[in-house]
Write an enzyme that holds these catalytic residues in place. Sequence first.
Site, short mmCIF file in Angstrom:
data_model
loop_
_atom_site.label_atom_id
_atom_site.label_comp_id
_atom_site.label_asym_id
_atom_site.label_seq_id
_atom_site.Cartn_x
_atom_site.Cartn_y
_atom_site.Cartn_z
N GLU A 1 65.65 36.17 38.98
CA GLU A 1 65.44 35.02 38.07
C GLU A 1 64.89 33.78 38.75
OE1 GLU A 1 69.22 34.53 36.06
OE2 GLU A 1 69.17 36.55 35.26
N ASN B 1 63.69 40.89 40.00
CA ASN B 1 64.35 41.09 38.70
C ASN B 1 64.34 39.80 37.89
OD1 ASN B 1 66.04 42.99 37.12
ND2 ASN B 1 67.67 41.50 37.45
N HIS C 1 66.82 41.66 27.85
CA HIS C 1 67.81 41.09 26.93
C HIS C 1 67.05 40.68 25.67
CE1 HIS C 1 70.96 41.11 29.93
NE2 HIS C 1 70.21 40.42 30.78
N GLU D 1 68.75 45.49 32.45
CA GLU D 1 69.96 44.90 31.85
C GLU D 1 69.87 44.95 30.33
OE1 GLU D 1 70.74 40.97 33.42
OE2 GLU D 1 70.20 41.55 35.45
N ASP E 1 69.99 44.95 26.47
CA ASP E 1 70.90 44.78 25.32
C ASP E 1 70.09 44.11 24.22
OD1 ASP E 1 70.94 42.14 26.35
OD2 ASP E 1 72.98 42.34 27.12
#
Length: 300
Positions: free
Chosen positions: A127, A167, A204, A233, A235
């Site tokens: 990030e 990432n 996400h 990750e 979702d």
Amino acid sequence: GTTLKAAAERSGRYFGAAMGGDRLSDQGFLTIANREFDMMTAVNEMKPDATEPNRGQFDFRAGDAIYNWATQHGMRVRGHTLAWHAQQPRFWGSLSGSALRTAMIDHINGVMAHYRGKLYAWDVVNEAFAENGSRRGSNLQSTGNDWIEVAFRTARAADPSVKLCYNDYNIENWTYAKTQGVYAMIRDFKSRGVPVDCVGLQTHFTGGSSLPGNFQTTLSSFAALGVDVALTEADVTNASATQYAGLTQACVSVPRCVGITTWGIRDSDSWRGSENPLLFDRNSNPKAAYTSVLNALNAA
Ligand code: G3I
């Protein structure tokens, strides 16, 4: 395949989940993890604040507990993460400039020495970009714009066998400024021989209107630079079956998309718990999105 991992393995991919150490005593979680997943990520236990709480004093107990359970159950493990603006050791907060840079390098060396040869991949840097596509301001960024490449070069020397990933989140939409910022960095790294092996797209999702075509363009564009890509990750708000199918289709359509990880297993495991964003409900039952992911994997 009748499970996520079996369906993913049909095309040489993995299907992963993230777990916190508290899940090691949660039989409901462990049963699904063991049945459905073949890759594991620690939610917090391998982050800088967890692994080096005090300078030079490394603590791998929580990370190792997850590593040991996962590998004893035939899973591989993604390391998450070595250098990030958040969840830093408290002592980094009183450092800056070359002292902080040295602390980052020492941290990478210390953690990677412990896990040398054991992990599938490391999220070396997490990030580091802002939404407008420039570098995110942080104490690490203030040590000099080369901090990311220094982290990757340090990591390669520390463990030549593990895949080294960058990432980030909100880099799934190809036309988004942040995606382009990260893409430009990876292109630059590859052209100058900075060792980066993979890009993790956190995935996400809230909207998802650009699935699967636009997302597939992002994945294939990164891959064309000579890196693996992975959904690290995933979702999705309310676990939209359509969006889960789309993100899975995007991955399986790109040869170098090596696997998908969801950030938890059941809605009760999620940091976005109130959005019920995962593939299993609070009673451990697979949801409609589970079936749509399974079908998309099996269609690959
Ligand atoms: O362990 C303490 C506990 O002792 C205390 O009682 C409790 C009170 O709030 O906090 C607990 O720590 C929390 C920790 O999760 C463990 O549950 C922290 O407050 C909380 O901030 C931390 O959140 C984690 C978050 O990263 C921090 O940035 C989430 O679990 C974790 O899922 C999340 O993961 C991130 C990825 O690393 C990077 N991408 C985004 C993703 C979601 O935010």
